[in-house]
Enzyme design. Structure first.
Site, PDB file in Angstrom:
ATOM      1  N   PRO A  85     -55.785  61.249  24.222  1.00  0.00           N
ATOM      2  CA  PRO A  85     -56.102  62.352  23.815  1.00  0.00           C
ATOM      3  C   PRO A  85     -56.915  62.751  25.182  1.00  0.00           C
ATOM      4  CG  PRO A  85     -57.127  59.866  23.081  1.00  0.00           C
ATOM      5  CD  PRO A  85     -56.006  59.856  23.710  1.00  0.00           C
ATOM      6  N   GLU A 112     -56.827  50.169  23.755  1.00  0.00           N
ATOM      7  CA  GLU A 112     -57.818  51.424  24.181  1.00  0.00           C
ATOM      8  C   GLU A 112     -56.890  52.940  24.904  1.00  0.00           C
ATOM      9  OE1 GLU A 112     -60.809  52.473  24.353  1.00  0.00           O
ATOM     10  OE2 GLU A 112     -60.380  50.860  22.317  1.00  0.00           O
TER      11      GLU A 112
HETATM   12  C1  LIG Z   1     -57.546  53.912  19.989  1.00  0.00           C
HETATM   13  S1  LIG Z   1     -56.555  55.306  20.780  1.00  0.00           S
HETATM   14  C2  LIG Z   1     -57.028  55.505  22.297  1.00  0.00           C
HETATM   15  C3  LIG Z   1     -58.393  56.476  23.014  1.00  0.00           C
HETATM   16  C4  LIG Z   1     -58.729  55.891  24.688  1.00  0.00           C
HETATM   17  N1  LIG Z   1     -59.990  54.688  24.616  1.00  0.00           N
HETATM   18  C5  LIG Z   1     -60.414  57.556  24.693  1.00  0.00           C
HETATM   19  O1  LIG Z   1     -60.801  57.705  24.130  1.00  0.00           O
HETATM   20  O2  LIG Z   1     -58.945  57.933  25.401  1.00  0.00           O
HETATM   21  C6  LIG Z   1     -55.364  54.495  20.934  1.00  0.00           C
HETATM   22  C7  LIG Z   1     -53.582  55.803  21.208  1.00  0.00           C
HETATM   23  O3  LIG Z   1     -53.625  56.151  20.503  1.00  0.00           O
HETATM   24  C8  LIG Z   1     -52.697  57.864  21.031  1.00  0.00           C
HETATM   25  N2  LIG Z   1     -53.506  58.828  20.436  1.00  0.00           N
HETATM   26  C9  LIG Z   1     -55.001  58.867  20.329  1.00  0.00           C
HETATM   27  N3  LIG Z   1     -55.598  59.910  19.834  1.00  0.00           N
HETATM   28  C10 LIG Z   1     -54.620  60.859  20.178  1.00  0.00           C
HETATM   29  C11 LIG Z   1     -54.779  61.843  20.556  1.00  0.00           C
HETATM   30  N4  LIG Z   1     -55.002  63.029  20.110  1.00  0.00           N
HETATM   31  N5  LIG Z   1     -53.444  62.709  21.357  1.00  0.00           N
HETATM   32  C12 LIG Z   1     -52.339  61.862  21.124  1.00  0.00           C
HETATM   33  N6  LIG Z   1     -52.212  60.173  21.528  1.00  0.00           N
HETATM   34  C13 LIG Z   1     -53.670  59.996  20.778  1.00  0.00           C
HETATM   35  C14 LIG Z   1     -52.744  57.460  22.206  1.00  0.00           C
HETATM   36  O4  LIG Z   1     -52.113  56.892  22.375  1.00  0.00           O
HETATM   37  C15 LIG Z   1     -53.271  56.119  22.422  1.00  0.00           C
HETATM   38  O5  LIG Z   1     -53.424  55.369  24.127  1.00  0.00           O
END
Ligand SMILES: C[S@@+](CC[C@H](N)C(=O)[O-])C[C@H]1O[C@@H](n2cnc3c(N)ncnc32)[C@H](O)[C@@H]1O
Length: 424
Positions: A85, A112
């Site tokens: 993200p 995370e």
């Molecule tokens: C729970 S998320 C981690 C979010 C991170 N702690 C942050 O706030 O930036 C876990 C994984 O989901 C994927 N992910 C989550 N949202 C995403 C998005 N909007 N676009 C692309 N990948 C996403 C990524 O690979 C990320 O490492």
């Protein structure tokens, strides 16, 4: 094209890649998928892929060694994407660029996220699919796979179908209809049944513009709009946010170069130029404030000359702009005048080259429900008493640089544009 998908959950992709057009494209050999699970590259008996973050914080982080080893299974010159993200927003434009690649690696994070050093070790393009947080990168990877695949020659039965898609030409696509011609009283637009090719094309273009204006107005800045498009857009009902925005230029109390409170004289250019900005952006009004009676008289004479006198007929555009200008003795009088017009006291927003606490976007939001008065200063800026009286001080215009010595006319124009932007 080969997609190398680095994921802890290869099973996530099973149904998505085994139905519809993606399945057909796989069968035709247009696209190929290779799954690499970092868990297969761990060295402990528990197959650990995550650990606690250094420096504390919630959640777990994907460890570097299994990810590094997984990446080593992909071609060296492949295009490596990390889903996050925190990345740059993925778009149709990006999909078009990526469709030219041979091998694409998609790294799906979980927990995370991943150890940030992976980005230093490899040249990764960090991409996000939207301003929201998913549990993992898998569904984001699927988004990217679909968007790229449908651009590959041979993926679609008719190439034109994606050329008319939303975003292909920067704006949203027109609506579609199919049989029956009428259903429960709901009819297909007549023009689509007319067989008149050029009329249908025009209708499609106008509907695209209309839908874009309604749902994604910011896209209209990206696209080329010809004269006909602009004329059409002007006719559509629009939110007249500018009507709630008022400007006032204070000639007292302002600071002189010794930082003493003083009074300045009116300036012809400030009167003309700021009134023209106000008229261009459809503002509610522009108030000149001076406590000096001879200056008030002078301003009124000047305004009469342009709005009612001989020049009013020679230069009607200027007359229209200057009709927005009123003269007042002090800020309280301006506030009263706005209250009288709108039934509400305006939110007072002072301007300063140094301090600031409210963003342009927040002011735009305020305009949806309230009148807002932007207070501009002459001389060396507004006196402290005005800054104290204001509800907010607008963020200064500095364009990320130290130098920001703008004339009040330029500052007014830039601020109004940043608050209102294009008319959408
Ligand atoms: C729970 S998320 C981690 C979010 C991170 N702690 C942050 O706030 O930036 C876990 C994984 O989901 C994927 N992910 C989550 N949202 C995403 C998005 N909007 N676009 C692309 N990948 C996403 C990524 O690979 C990320 O490492």
């Amino acid at each position: 094209m080969t997609f190398y998908i680095i994921t802890l959950f290869p099973e996530y992709f099973a149904s998505a890649l085994n139905c519809g057009q993606l399945k057909k494209a796989r069968e035709k050999g247009l696209i190929k998928f290779i799954f690499i699970n970092p868990r297969d590259f761990t060295e402990d008996k528990h197959k650990t892929v995550d650990d606690k973050p250094y420096g504390g914080g919630a959640g777990m982080v994907m460890m570097l060694p299994p990810l590094d080893r997984a990446l080593q299974q992909t071609p060296q010159n492949s295009y490596k994407i990390l889903l996050s993200p925190k990345g740059k927003l993925f778009s149709q434009e990006k999909a078009k660029i990526l469709a030219k690649q041979k091998d694409i690696v998609l790294i799906c994070g979980r927990y995370e996220g991943i150890d940030a050093r992976l980005e230093e070790m490899y040249s990764l393009d960090v991409l996000s699919v939207g301003d929201y947080v998913l549990n993992g990168g898998e569904s984001a990877a699927l988004n990217i796979i679909e968007a790229i695949s449908r651009l590959l020659p041979g993926f679609m039965s008719k190439e034109e179908s994606f050329k008319e898609d939303s975003f292909f030409n920067d704006i949203l696509e027109y609506p579609h209809y199919t049989r029956p011609e009428e259903y429960k009283g709901y009819k297909v637009p007549q023009v689509l049944l007319s067989g008149h090719h050029s009329k249908i094309l025009k209708w499609k273009r106008q509907k695209s513009l209309e839908i874009t204006l309604k749902n994604r107005p910011e896209l209209l800045i990206k696209t080329y709009l010809n004269q006909e498009d602009r004329e059409f857009l002007k006719k559509l009902p629009k939110r007249e946010l500018g009507k709630n925005l008022y400007l006032t230029l204070l000639h007292y109390p302002v600071l002189d170069k010794f930082k003493k409170v003083s009074t300045t004289s009116l300036t012809n250019l400030d009167i003309h130029d700021i009134s023209r900005v106000s008229c261009t952006y459809g503002l509610g009004g522009y108030f000149l404030v001076t406590p000096l009676q001879d200056q008030q008289k002078l301003a009124k004479r000047l305004l009469e000359h342009w709005t009612k006198g001989p020049s009013s007929k020679l230069n009607t555009d200027r007359a229209r702009a200057l009709e927005l200008v009123e003269v007042a003795a002090n800020l309280d009088e301006v506030v009263e005048k706005i209250k009288l017009k709108t039934g509400q006291p305006p939110v007072l927003i002072a301007t300063s080259a140094r301090e600031g606490e409210i963003s342009f976007l927040k002011i735009r939001k305020l305009l949806e429900s309230k009148p807002v008065l932007l207070i501009l200063g002459t001389g060396h800026g507004l006196a402290k008493e005005i800054l104290k009286k204001a509800d907010f001080i607008i963020q200064p215009i500095c364009f990320g640089r130290k130098y920001n010595h703008l004339s009040v006319r330029s500052a007014a124009a830039i601020m109004v544009d940043r608050i209102l932007g294009e008319f959408w």
